[in-house]
Design an enzyme around this catalytic site. Structure first.
Site, PDB file in Angstrom:
ATOM      1  CD  GLU A 116      -3.003  -0.704  -0.165  1.00  0.00           C
ATOM      2  OE1 GLU A 116      -3.066   0.446  -0.637  1.00  0.00           O
ATOM      3  OE2 GLU A 116      -3.602  -1.663  -0.684  1.00  0.00           O
TER       4      GLU A 116
ATOM      5  CE1 TYR B  27       5.768  12.549  -5.166  1.00  0.00           C
ATOM      6  CE2 TYR B  27       5.874  10.643  -6.614  1.00  0.00           C
ATOM      7  CZ  TYR B  27       5.528  11.950  -6.391  1.00  0.00           C
ATOM      8  OH  TYR B  27       4.940  12.665  -7.377  1.00  0.00           O
TER       9      TYR B  27
ATOM     10  CE1 TYR C 117      -7.306   4.019  -1.391  1.00  0.00           C
ATOM     11  CE2 TYR C 117      -5.035   3.409  -0.895  1.00  0.00           C
ATOM     12  CZ  TYR C 117      -6.201   3.218  -1.595  1.00  0.00           C
ATOM     13  OH  TYR C 117      -6.276   2.187  -2.515  1.00  0.00           O
TER      14      TYR C 117
ATOM     15  CG  ASP D  78      -8.333   5.645  -4.450  1.00  0.00           C
ATOM     16  OD1 ASP D  78      -9.555   5.481  -4.681  1.00  0.00           O
ATOM     17  OD2 ASP D  78      -7.463   4.917  -4.944  1.00  0.00           O
TER      18      ASP D  78
ATOM     19  CB  CYS E  73     -15.870   3.247 -13.071  1.00  0.00           C
ATOM     20  SG  CYS E  73     -16.829   4.770 -13.022  1.00  0.00           S
TER      21      CYS E  73
ATOM     22  CB  CYS F  43     -24.678   3.818 -12.828  1.00  0.00           C
ATOM     23  SG  CYS F  43     -23.593   5.224 -13.056  1.00  0.00           S
TER      24      CYS F  43
END
Ligand code: SF4
Length: 350
Positions: free
Chosen positions: A39, A84, A122, A140, A194, A210
């Site tokens: 994660e 990062y 998250y 997210d 999506c 939807c």
């Protein structure tokens, strides 16, 4: 009515995930340490990029104790190329906290997970639901987009109040499903079906529910109005050679903390650079050749590096440390921006 929609949507997403979800290395384990590592790596990086890094990391440091006891340079080397780098530093700090304060027991609640360095809402939700089955919805870009479309909501998802409101909807839905499969199903639905510009509504497990599909607003949603100010920084970046060794320095703080890079200053003239370098390191150098201009883009920043080659001119001022052979540089954690610089330099001068 709304509760019924939450329930049906959650169950459809979960059933779809069980049939079509992506087979990823970190999904073949229930080990919270492994899930945590994946994660953190996934926070700013694409799934396909993360896979080999994850496997190498887990193979090298298979337990939280291994990570806590590992040499920091080794951890940064394992992270090299992922970007990062603060994430790697936070991982190590959190691993030490787990070993020292929790005696090696991985924190099992959402609130405890949030206390770990580098773990935000998250990541805490993802670990809590996937490793411990806690019903906490992940929020997210993917899940915000699905919620906006599913419920035809025009709220600006760049705002924290929208994230909170959509998070409450995720929490309401997850109560009706198995938390791990629901959250991972939402992640995969956002990545595979999506999608932002070409959603495959015909294959979507929640198409019949939807509201944006019904209202034909799918491609207008989600509303995402944010202002990103990217600052552009100009540098002279110099690969300074002394025989077969090159000057490299480790950043003590800032964007690239812990990573090694070549000398660079925000100046225009070679003479200015030579003086600044002498003032900082006590070594007399001269710039010998222009190499090329290199651009490196970070999230909120862009570096424009004017790259030169240089050499030590007064051996009496030559220091013993800070100069490395190429094979030694290969072992150092070097920023991606400066790996580009080295590549350009070697192309011209070797
Ligand atoms: S029907 Fe289309 S817009 Fe609606 S959630 Fe599914 S993929 Fe997204």
């Amino acid at each position: 009515m709304t509760e019924e929609v939450y329930k049906e949507a959650a169950q459809n997403v979960t059933a779809w995930y069980r049939q079509y979800g992506r087979d990823l290395p970190w999904r073949r384990t229930g080990n919270p340490y492994h899930i945590w590592i994946s994660e953190i790596m996934l926070q700013q990086t694409q799934v396909d990029t993360v896979k080999p890094y994850y496997e190498r990391f887990i193979e090298t440091l298979p337990t939280v104790e291994d990570l806590a006891g590992a040499d920091e340079q080794r951890v940064f080397k394992l992270w090299e190329g992922l970007g990062y780098y603060r994430r790697a530093s936070h991982l190590k700090e959190a691993a030490s906290m787990i070993v020292n304060e929790y005696h090696g027991r991985f924190p099992e609640t959402y609130e405890e997970l949030l206390k770990l360095k580098g773990v935000g809402m998250y990541t805490a939700s993802a670990i809590a639901s996937i490793a411990f089955g806690i019903p906490k919805g992940v929020v997210d870009g993917n899940t915000l987009r699905i919620v906006a479309r599913l419920f035809n909501r025009e709220d600006n998802i760049a705002l924290q109040k929208t994230k909170n409101a959509f998070g409450e909807i995720m929490d309401a839905m997850i109560r009706y499903a198995e938390p791990s499969d629901f959250n991972q199903g939402m992640m995969d639905l956002g990545a595979m079906i999506c999608t932002p510009s070409k959603p495959s509504c015909d294959e979507c497990p929640v198409a019949s529910l939807c509201q944006s599909r019904e209202c034909q607003t799918v491609l207008r949603l989600p509303v995402n109005n944010k202002v990103v100010n990217k600052s552009i920084l100009e540098y002279m970046t110099v690969v300074i050679r002394d025989g077969d060794r090159y000057f490299m320095v480790q950043n003590e703080q800032g964007l690239l903390q812990h990573l090694y890079g070549f000398a660079q200053y925000g100046c225009d003239m070679p003479s200015e650079f030579e003086k600044a370098f002498y003032d900082d390191y006590g070594v007399k150098i001269r710039l010998t050749q222009y190499i090329s201009d290199i651009k490196h883009v970070f999230t909120h920043r862009e570096w424009r590096m004017h790259v030169y080659g240089g050499e030590v001119v007064d051996p009496a001022t030559r220091p013993m440390r800070d100069f490395y052979k190429l094979e030694e540089i290969e072992q150092l954690p070097v920023s991606t921006a400066h790996l580009k610089v080295l590549k350009a330099y070697l192309k011209v001068l070797q």
